[in-house]
Design an enzyme around this catalytic site. Structure first.
Site, PDB file in Angstrom:
ATOM      1  N   VAL A 116       0.900  -0.955   0.272  1.00  0.00           N
ATOM      2  CA  VAL A 116      -0.021   0.105  -0.052  1.00  0.00           C
ATOM      3  C   VAL A 116       0.771   1.246  -0.100  1.00  0.00           C
ATOM      4  CG1 VAL A 116      -1.738   1.117   1.215  1.00  0.00           C
ATOM      5  CG2 VAL A 116      -1.791  -1.261   1.068  1.00  0.00           C
ATOM      6  N   ALA A 117       0.918   2.046  -1.071  1.00  0.00           N
ATOM      7  CA  ALA A 117       1.838   3.024  -1.366  1.00  0.00           C
ATOM      8  C   ALA A 117       1.817   4.097  -0.099  1.00  0.00           C
ATOM      9  CB  ALA A 117       1.418   3.800  -2.568  1.00  0.00           C
ATOM     10  N   ASP A 118       2.889   4.415   0.326  1.00  0.00           N
ATOM     11  CA  ASP A 118       3.154   5.217   1.473  1.00  0.00           C
ATOM     12  C   ASP A 118       2.450   4.997   2.685  1.00  0.00           C
ATOM     13  OD1 ASP A 118       4.564   6.912  -0.332  1.00  0.00           O
ATOM     14  OD2 ASP A 118       2.384   8.021  -1.197  1.00  0.00           O
ATOM     15  N   THR A 119       2.488   3.757   2.855  1.00  0.00           N
ATOM     16  CA  THR A 119       1.725   3.268   4.177  1.00  0.00           C
ATOM     17  C   THR A 119       2.583   2.069   4.596  1.00  0.00           C
ATOM     18  OG1 THR A 119      -0.335   3.780   3.474  1.00  0.00           O
ATOM     19  CG2 THR A 119      -0.328   2.638   5.333  1.00  0.00           C
ATOM     20  N   PRO A 120       3.809   2.267   5.055  1.00  0.00           N
ATOM     21  CA  PRO A 120       4.699   1.037   5.331  1.00  0.00           C
ATOM     22  C   PRO A 120       4.133  -0.147   6.396  1.00  0.00           C
ATOM     23  CG  PRO A 120       5.833   3.021   5.708  1.00  0.00           C
ATOM     24  CD  PRO A 120       4.248   3.254   5.325  1.00  0.00           C
TER      25      PRO A 120
END
Length: 192
Positions: A107-111
C-alpha cells in the site's frame, strides 16, 4: 541500532500477475519503477480514471487498463497487488482483501500495510543491486540508487558474463568451483 529485517528477493514478474490499483501520480510512479526494472512485467491496472501519463506508459508496454472501481473479485489470479489510489479507505480495503487471499500487497506510502517495499534498484545488464531503507526513507534509497548508478561501471555486466563462462569450464565438485571462483574474484574487493 535496529537491523533491517527485510529479506531481499528478485521476483520474475514477467511470470507473475501484478495488479496496480490506481491511475494517478502514485500509480504512475509504481508502474514506472516496475517497468524500468522489469520491462516485460505482467501488469494490469484498474482505476476509475487514468492520467494521460499512465495511459501512455500502459499503451507503450501493452498493459491492460480497466476503467472501473476496485472490487475484491479483481484479485482473482493475481500474485502481487499494489494499492496506489488517493483514497485511504480503498487502500485499506485492498490490503484486507489481498491478505484474505494470501497475496503479497504494497500500500503506497503506508509501510504498516506492506508485505514488501519497492526499493531503489540499480541495473547494469545482468547485475542488479537492490537498496532498502526498510520503508524509512524512499528519498535516501533514491539518492543511493543514483550514487551506485554513477559509480558502478557499465562493463560490470561483461565481467559477470566472463565469470559465468569461466564457471562453466571449471571441472570438479562444488567446493572446488567455489574455491577457484573466490580466488579469481578476490581482487574485486575494494581495498581500504
Amino acid at each position: 541500532m535496529k537491523q533491517n529485517e527485510l529479506y531481499p528477493i528478485f521476483l520474475k514478474v514477467h511470470q507473475l500477475n501484478v495488479l496496480i490499483v490506481g491511475g494517478g501520480n502514485v500509480a504512475l510512479e509504481k508502474l514506472t519503477f516496475l517497468l524500468k526494472s522489469s520491462p516485460n512485467a505482467k501488469v494490469a491496472l484498474i482505476a476509475i480514471e487514468f492520467s494521460k501519463e499512465v495511459l501512455a506508459l500502459a499503451k507503450k508496454h501493452n498493459i491492460l487498463t480497466m476503467h472501473r472501481p476496485y472490487t475484491s473479485n479483481i484479485l482473482h489470479k493475481q500474485h502481487i497487488v499494489i494499492a496506489a489510489t488517493d483514497d485511504v479507505e480503498v487502500n485499506k480495503q485492498i490490503y484486507r482483501d489481498a491478505k484474505a487471499k494470501q497475496l503479497l500487497v504494497n500500500v503506497a506510502d503506508t509501510p504498516d500495510l506492506c508485505d514488501f517495499y519497492l526499493g531503489g534498484i540499480v541495473t547494469k545488464g545482468n547485475i542488479k543491486v537492490a537498496i532498502s531503507t526498510n520503508g524509512k526513507s524512499p528519498t535516501m534509497a533514491k539518492r543511493l540508487r543514483q550514487f551506485f548508478e554513477a559509480v558502478l561501471p557499465d562493463e560490470l555486466d561483461d565481467l559477470a558474463k566472463n565469470l559465468n563462462q569461466f564457471r562453466k569450464g571449471i571441472k570438479g565438485d562444488f567446493a572446488l568451483k567455489v574455491t577457484k571462483l573466490n580466488t579469481l574474484t578476490k581482487g574485486l574487493l575494494i581495498q581500504k
